[in-house]
Design a protein around this motif. Structure first.
Motif, PDB file in Angstrom:
ATOM      1  N   GLU A  96      43.640  48.417  36.609  1.00 49.13           N
ATOM      2  CA  GLU A  96      42.332  49.111  37.327  1.00 49.13           C
ATOM      3  C   GLU A  96      41.968  48.291  38.564  1.00 49.13           C
ATOM      4  OE1 GLU A  96      39.238  50.034  34.834  1.00 49.13           O
ATOM      5  OE2 GLU A  96      40.231  51.527  33.711  1.00 49.13           O
ATOM      6  N   SER A  97      41.437  49.154  39.498  1.00 49.27           N
ATOM      7  CA  SER A  97      40.794  48.597  40.430  1.00 49.27           C
ATOM      8  C   SER A  97      39.433  48.600  40.543  1.00 49.27           C
ATOM      9  CB  SER A  97      41.302  49.404  41.915  1.00 49.27           C
ATOM     10  OG  SER A  97      42.820  49.241  41.988  1.00 49.27           O
ATOM     11  N   VAL A  98      38.373  47.779  41.085  1.00 55.37           N
ATOM     12  CA  VAL A  98      37.094  47.940  40.933  1.00 55.37           C
ATOM     13  C   VAL A  98      36.638  49.088  42.033  1.00 55.37           C
ATOM     14  CG1 VAL A  98      36.953  45.455  40.471  1.00 55.37           C
ATOM     15  CG2 VAL A  98      36.835  46.280  42.911  1.00 55.37           C
ATOM     16  N   SER A  99      35.598  49.810  41.925  1.00 55.09           N
ATOM     17  CA  SER A  99      34.881  50.647  42.862  1.00 55.09           C
ATOM     18  C   SER A  99      33.348  50.033  42.958  1.00 55.09           C
ATOM     19  CB  SER A  99      34.935  51.958  42.109  1.00 55.09           C
ATOM     20  OG  SER A  99      33.998  52.115  41.133  1.00 55.09           O
ATOM     21  N   SER A 100      32.835  50.752  44.216  1.00 55.61           N
ATOM     22  CA  SER A 100      31.580  50.376  44.431  1.00 55.61           C
ATOM     23  C   SER A 100      30.578  50.592  43.259  1.00 55.61           C
ATOM     24  CB  SER A 100      30.877  51.135  45.569  1.00 55.61           C
ATOM     25  OG  SER A 100      31.723  50.766  46.840  1.00 55.61           O
ATOM     26  N   ASP A 101      30.838  51.347  42.226  1.00 55.01           N
ATOM     27  CA  ASP A 101      29.844  51.736  41.136  1.00 55.01           C
ATOM     28  C   ASP A 101      30.397  50.508  39.967  1.00 55.01           C
ATOM     29  OD1 ASP A 101      28.977  53.888  42.332  1.00 55.01           O
ATOM     30  OD2 ASP A 101      30.482  55.160  41.552  1.00 55.01           O
ATOM     31  N   ALA A 118      41.626  47.131  46.721  1.00 56.96           N
ATOM     32  CA  ALA A 118      43.039  47.440  46.893  1.00 56.96           C
ATOM     33  C   ALA A 118      43.874  46.833  45.668  1.00 56.96           C
ATOM     34  CB  ALA A 118      43.384  47.323  48.197  1.00 56.96           C
ATOM     35  N   LEU A 119      43.353  45.925  45.112  1.00 62.44           N
ATOM     36  CA  LEU A 119      44.027  44.972  44.210  1.00 62.44           C
ATOM     37  C   LEU A 119      43.717  45.650  42.751  1.00 62.44           C
ATOM     38  CD1 LEU A 119      43.366  41.566  45.450  1.00 62.44           C
ATOM     39  CD2 LEU A 119      45.176  43.103  46.316  1.00 62.44           C
ATOM     40  N   LYS A 120      44.581  44.964  41.652  1.00 63.86           N
ATOM     41  CA  LYS A 120      44.379  45.657  40.296  1.00 63.86           C
ATOM     42  C   LYS A 120      44.244  44.409  39.483  1.00 63.86           C
ATOM     43  CE  LYS A 120      46.349  49.637  41.629  1.00 63.86           C
ATOM     44  NZ  LYS A 120      45.546  50.942  41.506  1.00 63.86           N
ATOM     45  N   ALA A 121      43.428  44.394  38.477  1.00 68.03           N
ATOM     46  CA  ALA A 121      43.077  43.562  37.464  1.00 68.03           C
ATOM     47  C   ALA A 121      44.284  43.054  36.579  1.00 68.03           C
ATOM     48  CB  ALA A 121      41.817  44.179  36.739  1.00 68.03           C
ATOM     49  N   LYS A 122      44.579  41.811  36.525  1.00 72.07           N
ATOM     50  CA  LYS A 122      45.749  41.446  35.746  1.00 72.07           C
ATOM     51  C   LYS A 122      45.511  41.531  34.244  1.00 72.07           C
ATOM     52  CE  LYS A 122      47.375  38.036  39.550  1.00 72.07           C
ATOM     53  NZ  LYS A 122      47.548  36.786  39.562  1.00 72.07           N
ATOM     54  N   SER A 123      44.156  41.717  33.950  1.00 72.57           N
ATOM     55  CA  SER A 123      43.817  41.608  32.607  1.00 72.57           C
ATOM     56  C   SER A 123      42.346  42.246  32.354  1.00 72.57           C
ATOM     57  CB  SER A 123      43.757  40.207  31.881  1.00 72.57           C
ATOM     58  OG  SER A 123      42.990  39.429  32.248  1.00 72.57           O
ATOM     59  N   THR A 124      41.837  42.354  31.374  1.00 77.66           N
ATOM     60  CA  THR A 124      40.446  42.944  31.143  1.00 77.66           C
ATOM     61  C   THR A 124      39.735  42.041  31.690  1.00 77.66           C
ATOM     62  OG1 THR A 124      41.316  44.358  29.245  1.00 77.66           O
ATOM     63  CG2 THR A 124      38.982  43.847  29.385  1.00 77.66           C
ATOM     64  N   ILE A 125      38.610  42.527  32.608  1.00 84.07           N
ATOM     65  CA  ILE A 125      37.488  41.725  32.993  1.00 84.07           C
ATOM     66  C   ILE A 125      36.368  42.315  32.371  1.00 84.07           C
ATOM     67  CG2 ILE A 125      36.356  40.871  35.050  1.00 84.07           C
ATOM     68  CD1 ILE A 125      39.054  41.394  36.516  1.00 84.07           C
ATOM     69  N   TYR A 126      35.751  41.558  31.702  1.00 84.05           N
ATOM     70  CA  TYR A 126      34.391  42.342  31.035  1.00 84.05           C
ATOM     71  C   TYR A 126      33.085  42.140  31.907  1.00 84.05           C
ATOM     72  CZ  TYR A 126      37.395  41.773  27.161  1.00 84.05           C
ATOM     73  OH  TYR A 126      38.328  41.867  26.245  1.00 84.05           O
ATOM     74  N   ALA A 127      32.347  43.064  31.488  1.00 88.95           N
ATOM     75  CA  ALA A 127      31.177  43.200  32.455  1.00 88.95           C
ATOM     76  C   ALA A 127      30.263  42.117  32.354  1.00 88.95           C
ATOM     77  CB  ALA A 127      30.247  44.231  31.922  1.00 88.95           C
ATOM     78  N   GLY A 128      29.574  41.500  33.630  1.00 92.11           N
ATOM     79  CA  GLY A 128      28.972  40.392  33.870  1.00 92.11           C
ATOM     80  C   GLY A 128      29.716  39.168  34.230  1.00 92.11           C
ATOM     81  N   THR A 129      31.016  39.414  34.476  1.00 91.81           N
ATOM     82  CA  THR A 129      31.886  38.385  35.003  1.00 91.81           C
ATOM     83  C   THR A 129      31.758  38.213  36.359  1.00 91.81           C
ATOM     84  OG1 THR A 129      33.335  38.645  33.130  1.00 91.81           O
ATOM     85  CG2 THR A 129      34.271  37.351  35.028  1.00 91.81           C
ATOM     86  N   VAL A 130      31.641  36.987  37.010  1.00 94.16           N
ATOM     87  CA  VAL A 130      31.724  36.598  38.735  1.00 94.16           C
ATOM     88  C   VAL A 130      33.258  36.658  38.537  1.00 94.16           C
ATOM     89  CG1 VAL A 130      31.173  35.039  40.220  1.00 94.16           C
ATOM     90  CG2 VAL A 130      29.380  35.457  38.427  1.00 94.16           C
ATOM     91  N   VAL A 131      33.514  37.331  39.771  1.00 93.69           N
ATOM     92  CA  VAL A 131      35.145  37.740  40.002  1.00 93.69           C
ATOM     93  C   VAL A 131      35.485  36.643  40.849  1.00 93.69           C
ATOM     94  CG1 VAL A 131      36.572  39.104  41.167  1.00 93.69           C
ATOM     95  CG2 VAL A 131      34.785  39.983  39.970  1.00 93.69           C
ATOM     96  N   PHE A 181      42.774  38.951  40.098  1.00 89.56           N
ATOM     97  CA  PHE A 181      43.460  40.162  40.671  1.00 89.56           C
ATOM     98  C   PHE A 181      44.737  39.991  41.388  1.00 89.56           C
ATOM     99  CE2 PHE A 181      38.946  41.206  39.946  1.00 89.56           C
ATOM    100  CZ  PHE A 181      39.065  42.723  39.779  1.00 89.56           C
ATOM    101  N   GLY A 182      45.763  41.028  41.312  1.00 85.81           N
ATOM    102  CA  GLY A 182      46.868  40.893  41.937  1.00 85.81           C
ATOM    103  C   GLY A 182      47.286  42.164  42.771  1.00 85.81           C
TER     104      GLY A 182
END
Length: 242
Positions: free
Chosen positions: A76-81, A107-120, A125-126
């Protein structure tokens, strides 16, 4: 007579011990000067001031970075929400994604699940989504009644074929869940699939209730799920394991 009394009074006063004059005091030893201790005291003051200055400078050297507020599934990619900004101490050893880089991050995709509250950080991402070995990503379009309310990314669901020909169609499918489908009335396609993303148009959802999901399934089940989805004969049910 009077002369004798005065003489006696004077004799009494002269009997008291006389106070030494200022000039008769004993000399005192001069105070010993200790320049080494004075220099040490000055040095300690300077070190303390320098340390306080460094703390102030470090506290002010902060950067604005990205933190996710919702779970981001693999691919998945992130959005503003999905994100917010937080301030952290700058650290060159950590590859923070700064808030100013949010546009590029989308424009990037998460390589694995990123849980809420994580500083990126950048390593999460790839440029391409990487699917787990043996898995396939299948999109399904659902109408109201074909999915439970509140379904979201990351949910574990079972996929069913629905409609008048559900039993006969599923009996002919070559998916690995064929035996499981027989035990569930012949219409179970996949017993466990993960919702990797959810997409719906807010205006259309109010009027029609249509919803699109991307499911992560075993490669052996992908064809059966895609066939049912193309015919509009697929439904999903949230199952234990979430």
């Amino acid at each position: 007579m009077k002369i004798q009394e005065r003489t006696g009074a004077g004799a009494g006063r002269s009997a008291a011990p006389a106070q030494p004059s200022v000039g008769d005091r004993l000399p005192t030893a001069p105070r010993e000067r200790k320049p080494a201790l004075a220099a040490l005291a000055v040095l300690l003051i300077l070190v303390g001031a320098l340390g306080a200055t460094m703390l102030v400078l470090q506290a002010g050297d902060r950067i604005e970075v990205v933190k996710v507020t919702k779970d981001i599934q693999a691919g998945e990619s992130v959005s503003s929400d999905d994100v917010t900004s937080v301030m952290v101490a700058a650290d060159d050893s950590i590859d923070y994604v700064q808030w100013s880089q949010l546009g590029a991050l989308k424009a990037l995709k998460a390589k694995s699940t990123i849980y809420a509250g994580t500083v990126v950080v950048g390593q999460m991402f790839g440029a391409k989504s990487s699917l787990p070995a043996g898995k396939a990503s299948v999109g399904v379009a659902l109408k109201e009644g074909q999915y439970p309310s509140g379904i979201k990314s990351g949910d574990i669901v079972a996929v069913y074929r629905v409609g008048d020909n559900s039993s006969s169609s599923s009996s002919g499918s070559g998916g690995s869940s064929g035996s499981a489908g027989s035990s569930a009335g012949g219409n179970l396609i996949v017993d466990k699939a993960r919702v990797s993303s959810r997409s719906d148009n807010s205006d259309a959802a109010v009027s029609t209730g249509n919803l699109s999901l991307t499911l992560l399934v075993d490669q052996s089940d992908a064809a059966a799920v895609a066939q049912a989805a193309s015919a509009g004969s697929v439904a999903v049910v949230v199952v234990p394991g979430n």
